[in-house]
Design a protein around this motif. Sequence first.
Motif, PDB file in Angstrom:
ATOM      1  N   VAL A  43       0.573  -1.350  -0.026  1.00 24.29           N
ATOM      2  CA  VAL A  43       0.066   0.054  -0.126  1.00 24.29           C
ATOM      3  C   VAL A  43       1.015   1.278   0.141  1.00 24.29           C
ATOM      4  O   VAL A  43       2.305   0.817   0.326  1.00 24.29           O
ATOM      5  N   SER A  44       0.424   2.176  -0.542  1.00 16.89           N
ATOM      6  CA  SER A  44       0.733   3.355  -0.128  1.00 16.89           C
ATOM      7  C   SER A  44       1.013   4.426   1.422  1.00 16.89           C
ATOM      8  O   SER A  44       0.884   3.448   2.360  1.00 16.89           O
ATOM      9  N   ARG A  45       1.952   5.620   1.527  1.00 13.76           N
ATOM     10  CA  ARG A  45       2.438   5.317   3.045  1.00 13.76           C
ATOM     11  C   ARG A  45       1.714   5.747   3.840  1.00 13.76           C
ATOM     12  O   ARG A  45       1.206   5.985   4.825  1.00 13.76           O
ATOM     13  N   THR A  46       0.888   6.742   3.007  1.00 18.66           N
ATOM     14  CA  THR A  46      -1.204   7.416   3.132  1.00 18.66           C
ATOM     15  C   THR A  46      -1.423   7.048   4.685  1.00 18.66           C
ATOM     16  O   THR A  46      -1.993   7.045   5.895  1.00 18.66           O
ATOM     17  N   PRO A  47      -1.890   5.538   3.856  1.00 17.87           N
ATOM     18  CA  PRO A  47      -3.250   4.905   4.570  1.00 17.87           C
ATOM     19  C   PRO A  47      -2.232   3.931   5.840  1.00 17.87           C
ATOM     20  O   PRO A  47      -2.680   4.605   6.928  1.00 17.87           O
ATOM     21  N   VAL A  48      -0.886   3.354   6.280  1.00 16.90           N
ATOM     22  CA  VAL A  48       0.338   4.111   6.797  1.00 16.90           C
ATOM     23  C   VAL A  48      -0.317   4.789   7.940  1.00 16.90           C
ATOM     24  O   VAL A  48      -0.019   4.750   9.322  1.00 16.90           O
ATOM     25  N   ARG A  49       0.537   5.591   7.844  1.00 14.42           N
ATOM     26  CA  ARG A  49       0.819   6.856   8.245  1.00 14.42           C
ATOM     27  C   ARG A  49      -0.685   7.853   9.577  1.00 14.42           C
ATOM     28  O   ARG A  49      -0.829   7.493  10.356  1.00 14.42           O
ATOM     29  N   GLU A  50      -1.668   6.984   8.450  1.00 13.34           N
ATOM     30  CA  GLU A  50      -3.156   7.380   9.128  1.00 13.34           C
ATOM     31  C   GLU A  50      -3.109   6.284  10.055  1.00 13.34           C
ATOM     32  O   GLU A  50      -3.625   7.045  11.844  1.00 13.34           O
ATOM     33  N   ALA A  51      -2.792   5.216   9.792  1.00 12.54           N
ATOM     34  CA  ALA A  51      -3.015   4.158  11.078  1.00 12.54           C
ATOM     35  C   ALA A  51      -2.465   4.097  12.413  1.00 12.54           C
ATOM     36  O   ALA A  51      -2.986   4.116  12.890  1.00 12.54           O
ATOM     37  N   LEU A  52      -1.189   4.773  12.050  1.00 13.13           N
ATOM     38  CA  LEU A  52       0.109   5.339  13.436  1.00 13.13           C
ATOM     39  C   LEU A  52      -0.421   6.681  13.592  1.00 13.13           C
ATOM     40  O   LEU A  52      -0.554   6.685  15.312  1.00 13.13           O
ATOM     41  N   GLN A  53      -1.031   6.983  13.243  1.00 14.44           N
ATOM     42  CA  GLN A  53      -1.264   8.466  13.996  1.00 14.44           C
ATOM     43  C   GLN A  53      -2.692   8.298  14.482  1.00 14.44           C
ATOM     44  O   GLN A  53      -2.622   8.777  15.667  1.00 14.44           O
ATOM     45  N   ARG A  54      -3.532   6.900  14.351  1.00 18.92           N
ATOM     46  CA  ARG A  54      -4.817   7.215  15.270  1.00 18.92           C
ATOM     47  C   ARG A  54      -4.437   6.533  16.273  1.00 18.92           C
ATOM     48  O   ARG A  54      -4.388   6.305  17.758  1.00 18.92           O
ATOM     49  N   LEU A  55      -3.259   5.593  16.405  1.00 17.92           N
ATOM     50  CA  LEU A  55      -2.372   4.819  17.477  1.00 17.92           C
ATOM     51  C   LEU A  55      -1.668   5.298  18.416  1.00 17.92           C
ATOM     52  O   LEU A  55      -1.966   5.593  19.751  1.00 17.92           O
ATOM     53  N   ALA A  56      -1.123   6.457  17.831  1.00 17.11           N
ATOM     54  CA  ALA A  56      -0.556   7.191  18.350  1.00 17.11           C
ATOM     55  C   ALA A  56      -1.348   8.233  19.821  1.00 17.11           C
ATOM     56  O   ALA A  56      -1.112   8.276  20.769  1.00 17.11           O
ATOM     57  N   ASP A  57      -2.912   8.512  19.088  1.00 16.08           N
ATOM     58  CA  ASP A  57      -4.127   9.060  19.789  1.00 16.08           C
ATOM     59  C   ASP A  57      -4.145   8.373  20.428  1.00 16.08           C
ATOM     60  O   ASP A  57      -4.381   8.675  21.750  1.00 16.08           O
ATOM     61  N   MET A  58      -3.869   7.483  20.712  1.00 16.54           N
ATOM     62  CA  MET A  58      -4.415   5.987  21.378  1.00 16.54           C
ATOM     63  C   MET A  58      -3.590   5.676  22.827  1.00 16.54           C
ATOM     64  O   MET A  58      -3.821   4.554  23.586  1.00 16.54           O
ATOM     65  N   ARG A  59      -2.459   6.436  22.851  1.00 14.97           N
ATOM     66  CA  ARG A  59      -1.063   5.550  23.649  1.00 14.97           C
ATOM     67  C   ARG A  59      -0.147   4.471  22.970  1.00 14.97           C
ATOM     68  O   ARG A  59       0.199   4.267  24.158  1.00 14.97           O
ATOM     69  N   LEU A  60      -0.980   4.163  22.064  1.00 11.89           N
ATOM     70  CA  LEU A  60      -0.281   2.766  21.808  1.00 11.89           C
ATOM     71  C   LEU A  60       1.085   3.079  20.643  1.00 11.89           C
ATOM     72  O   LEU A  60       1.825   1.746  20.910  1.00 11.89           O
ATOM     73  N   VAL A  61       1.602   4.121  20.609  1.00 19.11           N
ATOM     74  CA  VAL A  61       2.244   4.035  19.118  1.00 19.11           C
ATOM     75  C   VAL A  61       3.102   5.589  20.033  1.00 19.11           C
ATOM     76  O   VAL A  61       2.068   6.809  19.998  1.00 19.11           O
ATOM     77  N   HIS A  62       3.540   5.736  20.168  1.00 20.53           N
ATOM     78  CA  HIS A  62       4.962   7.154  20.447  1.00 20.53           C
ATOM     79  C   HIS A  62       5.860   7.514  19.301  1.00 20.53           C
ATOM     80  O   HIS A  62       6.862   6.477  18.452  1.00 20.53           O
ATOM     81  N   VAL A  63       5.538   8.561  19.035  1.00 20.86           N
ATOM     82  CA  VAL A  63       6.195   8.967  17.947  1.00 20.86           C
ATOM     83  C   VAL A  63       6.993  10.073  18.215  1.00 20.86           C
ATOM     84  O   VAL A  63       6.577  11.194  18.756  1.00 20.86           O
ATOM     85  N   SER A  64       8.332  10.361  18.148  1.00 18.79           N
ATOM     86  CA  SER A  64       8.992  11.179  18.353  1.00 18.79           C
ATOM     87  C   SER A  64      10.191  11.661  17.347  1.00 18.79           C
ATOM     88  O   SER A  64      10.623  10.965  16.521  1.00 18.79           O
ATOM     89  N   PRO A  65      10.759  12.752  17.558  1.00 16.23           N
ATOM     90  CA  PRO A  65      11.316  13.338  16.465  1.00 16.23           C
ATOM     91  C   PRO A  65      12.969  13.237  16.430  1.00 16.23           C
ATOM     92  O   PRO A  65      13.251  12.467  15.278  1.00 16.23           O
ATOM     93  N   ASN A  66      13.425  12.478  17.053  1.00 23.14           N
ATOM     94  CA  ASN A  66      14.682  11.844  17.429  1.00 23.14           C
ATOM     95  C   ASN A  66      14.702   9.969  17.390  1.00 23.14           C
ATOM     96  O   ASN A  66      15.540   9.747  16.668  1.00 23.14           O
ATOM     97  N   ALA A  67      14.047   9.505  18.108  1.00 28.98           N
ATOM     98  CA  ALA A  67      13.951   8.591  17.716  1.00 28.98           C
ATOM     99  C   ALA A  67      13.041   7.515  17.283  1.00 28.98           C
ATOM    100  O   ALA A  67      12.608   6.138  16.704  1.00 28.98           O
ATOM    101  N   GLY A  68      12.309   8.240  16.331  1.00 25.92           N
ATOM    102  CA  GLY A  68      11.144   7.818  15.509  1.00 25.92           C
ATOM    103  C   GLY A  68       9.740   6.806  15.775  1.00 25.92           C
ATOM    104  O   GLY A  68       9.594   7.703  17.382  1.00 25.92           O
ATOM    105  N   THR A  69       9.161   6.184  15.386  1.00 24.68           N
ATOM    106  CA  THR A  69       8.140   5.457  15.298  1.00 24.68           C
ATOM    107  C   THR A  69       8.271   4.525  15.664  1.00 24.68           C
ATOM    108  O   THR A  69       9.015   4.188  15.558  1.00 24.68           O
TER     109      THR A  69
END
Length: 228
Positions: A49-75
């Motif tokens: 798939v393209s990057r867009t649906p995966v990026r959106e999925a990761l953002q939803r999981l970040a909103d749920m505090r199951l994924v952490h996004v860091s500028p330095n450590a990545g996702t």
Amino acid sequence: MLMGSLEEQLRPQLLSGLAYERLLAEIISGRLEPGQRLRLDLLAHSWAVSRTPVREALQRLADMRLVHVSPNAGTRVAAWSNADMIERARIVGALLEGVALAAPTADRGTDREADGAAGDALLPDSSCELMVYLDLAERLISRDLRRLGAHLVRDHIDPLRLFVDRETAHRHGVNLEPGRRQRRELLTAALAALDRRDAVTAGETLAAFSARFVSALAPAPASASAPA
């Protein structure tokens, strides 16, 4: 300007939903462990798939505090534990009890079909009482809280559904067998109360079920044995 086909319009949304469901299942099951790096390009490539649906999925999981996004450590998969599921169960229980207590009672003469009685079917012998409870919670919370309910289902009920799978629960040190008979009795009573529009009894029995559900999510002692 001509609009694209319905399939073309829905495809990104569907792909995002599928990516979210897959990542959520992998995280809750423990196959993706806390701290594990989630590389957008690799995930998109592996799922074709393209990057867009995966990026959106990761953002939803970040909103749920199951994924952490860091500028330095990545996702990365966020650190979480049984305590996070217990907190979700407490929130669902409080909301469900409140919705049940606010439901129309029999003496108000409310039309059953228009309101959508929640206890139409009693608890089947072969069913998992925790899944039936979560399905009931989704139905009532979504119905009464509308748009907010949809977010609550995504953030709280969906992860709990995955967590109470017997194999997944066992992997996290949780034994769901103790107290199962009592939970089934309470849920059966709650469904019957909802069916006859006895809001007080429904609220009380659902609150009692919720308390037992929360207790069941605590890690079992290493020497504990599951009763038949």
